[in-house]
Scaffold this motif. Sequence first.
Motif, mmCIF file in Angstrom:
data_model
loop_
_atom_site.group_PDB
_atom_site.id
_atom_site.type_symbol
_atom_site.label_atom_id
_atom_site.label_comp_id
_atom_site.label_asym_id
_atom_site.label_seq_id
_atom_site.Cartn_x
_atom_site.Cartn_y
_atom_site.Cartn_z
ATOM 1 N N LYS A 14 38.407 -15.126 9.815
ATOM 2 C CA LYS A 14 39.332 -15.724 8.538
ATOM 3 C C LYS A 14 38.372 -15.781 7.000
ATOM 4 C CE LYS A 14 41.236 -17.875 11.604
ATOM 5 N NZ LYS A 14 42.932 -17.292 11.006
ATOM 6 N N ARG A 15 37.440 -14.752 7.265
ATOM 7 C CA ARG A 15 37.351 -14.212 5.640
ATOM 8 C C ARG A 15 38.326 -13.967 4.449
ATOM 9 N NH1 ARG A 15 32.568 -9.368 7.034
ATOM 10 N NH2 ARG A 15 31.209 -10.550 8.390
ATOM 11 N N MET A 16 37.883 -13.681 3.660
ATOM 12 C CA MET A 16 38.561 -13.655 2.530
ATOM 13 C C MET A 16 38.575 -11.641 1.631
ATOM 14 S SD MET A 16 40.143 -16.410 2.372
ATOM 15 C CE MET A 16 41.492 -16.382 1.059
ATOM 16 N N HIS A 47 29.297 -15.004 4.168
ATOM 17 C CA HIS A 47 30.516 -14.907 3.083
ATOM 18 C C HIS A 47 31.730 -15.969 2.822
ATOM 19 C CE1 HIS A 47 29.665 -11.428 6.343
ATOM 20 N NE2 HIS A 47 29.420 -12.378 7.036
ATOM 21 N N VAL A 48 32.283 -15.204 2.400
ATOM 22 C CA VAL A 48 34.053 -16.813 2.158
ATOM 23 C C VAL A 48 34.918 -17.185 2.795
ATOM 24 C CG1 VAL A 48 35.467 -17.560 -0.037
ATOM 25 C CG2 VAL A 48 33.518 -16.001 -0.551
ATOM 26 N N VAL A 49 34.824 -17.907 3.594
ATOM 27 C CA VAL A 49 35.763 -18.144 4.935
ATOM 28 C C VAL A 49 36.555 -19.174 4.330
ATOM 29 C CG1 VAL A 49 34.499 -16.461 6.541
ATOM 30 C CG2 VAL A 49 33.783 -19.202 6.268
ATOM 31 N N ALA A 50 37.930 -19.392 5.492
ATOM 32 C CA ALA A 50 39.177 -20.155 4.965
ATOM 33 C C ALA A 50 38.974 -21.746 6.229
ATOM 34 C CB ALA A 50 40.291 -19.708 4.910
ATOM 35 N N GLN A 108 29.159 -12.926 -1.224
ATOM 36 C CA GLN A 108 28.798 -14.103 -2.940
ATOM 37 C C GLN A 108 27.707 -12.657 -3.437
ATOM 38 O OE1 GLN A 108 27.668 -17.705 -2.200
ATOM 39 N NE2 GLN A 108 28.588 -17.412 0.034
ATOM 40 N N SER A 109 27.307 -12.817 -4.751
ATOM 41 C CA SER A 109 26.164 -11.768 -5.728
ATOM 42 C C SER A 109 26.197 -12.863 -6.857
ATOM 43 C CB SER A 109 27.046 -10.802 -6.045
ATOM 44 O OG SER A 109 25.875 -10.495 -7.053
ATOM 45 N N SER A 110 24.499 -13.003 -6.797
ATOM 46 C CA SER A 110 23.874 -13.963 -7.350
ATOM 47 C C SER A 110 24.141 -12.732 -9.242
ATOM 48 C CB SER A 110 22.556 -14.002 -7.296
ATOM 49 O OG SER A 110 21.976 -12.832 -7.084
ATOM 50 N N GLU A 163 29.541 -19.320 2.619
ATOM 51 C CA GLU A 163 29.134 -20.204 3.551
ATOM 52 C C GLU A 163 27.410 -18.936 3.046
ATOM 53 O OE1 GLU A 163 29.679 -16.924 6.796
ATOM 54 O OE2 GLU A 163 30.461 -18.730 7.699
ATOM 55 N N ALA A 164 26.576 -19.751 3.296
ATOM 56 C CA ALA A 164 25.318 -20.267 3.516
ATOM 57 C C ALA A 164 24.289 -18.923 3.567
ATOM 58 C CB ALA A 164 23.909 -20.773 3.784
#
Length: 409
Positions: free
Chosen positions: A203-205, A252-255, A162-164, A245-246
């Motif tokens: 489980k990361r994307m 991260h982005v996880v399933a 994730q990025s702002s 995720e926070a």
Amino acid sequence: DEVKLFSSSHKQWFALTEQTSSSLRGEVSLVSEESSSRCGLDAGSPRIMCNVGAIFSNVQVEVRDAWGGRVGLLVGGKFCSDQPEGIRCDIDSLPNGIAGWEAFKLVEANQSAINLVGGRLNKVCSSSMVGIVCDHDEAQGPEDRFVISPMNKTLNGLVVEQSSDASRAAVFKVRRTGGQNSTRSTLECVGQGAYISVHPHSKRMGCFSTSPVELDYIRLDGQTWWDAAKGAFRDPTSGRFLCAEAPQFGGHVVATGTEASGWQLFTIHLVAGFEAIYPVLRGVNLGGWFLLEQILAQHLFKDNEGNRFAGNCTPVDEYGLMKQLSARVRKDRMEVHWESWITEQDVAWIASHGLNTVRVPFGYWITQPEPPFVEGAFKHLVRFFKWCERHHLSVILDFHGLKGSQNGD
């Protein structure tokens, strides 16, 4: 369609980044930089050794995520712990999660190696004759560095983070795989020659697969096509939803999500349209609001007393109507019209029925209301834009009436 994905919960875009050594998860190979030997369980001992005596079947180290950027280590299916005499891997399970002496940290040491930091005293671990011992206050030399690499080289692709920074937002090409009423689709990482898939261990994307991998796209209103409202992605294999995720959990982005809500919801930003089933612009025209036409709003085309115009005096456009009304009547009539012709409830209804765009015709007099036109429409257009932003609709402004006559009437 080509899309960008945005986590509304954290105000972050999906971006792609190279996996660093410290970010690798799952089954990895751990090699001592000092001896160039793989690390694993020593024969007949739960200690990790970095020498040729390590049992071949137990040189695969599994790295699992823990809270606060730390990780758990497993060798031979056993959790490892930072003990005073050295790292031991003999714990069957951790019912309360990975924490304390069992929570390690991977720190980048150089371009190819990491430092391993123990959870007991937060000290740097080093390879020695008795195993890997975590007792150095700081990294000192090659004995403190380990080269880590994935056992499955196909899992060494870009990962989603994730990025702002909106300029870092990755573009994904959506391909529908099940037809008009199917939720199944694939996400191709544009420019990478790979598709989004779930890492089997972490489980990361990431862009791990060279062939298409199906995901379910779940809209909150039950529809199946893309729109700019919030939706969720589900891994059909595990039934888990993609979760942003926070930051304190790594960002991260996880399933791992269990339902389509909260951190599992994402906003779809359409970049380009290719889909044959539904084109990128699915919209409706909002005529008769800021530019009157008799055929659309016949109830307005009446005289000062509210009666139908007699004979050939019936105006056919806004200019003609305004000329025949008194200043007070035309002002009151247009204010009621602007206020009621389109409401926020209409905008919400449009968005809820799968449309993503509205076309709004207007005339030059919306900002330059020369007589006989009435001033006041512009503030309603400004409010309309706020409604559309709230309900994720794009607006096409149609400059439908220039000064003078376009058709000679």
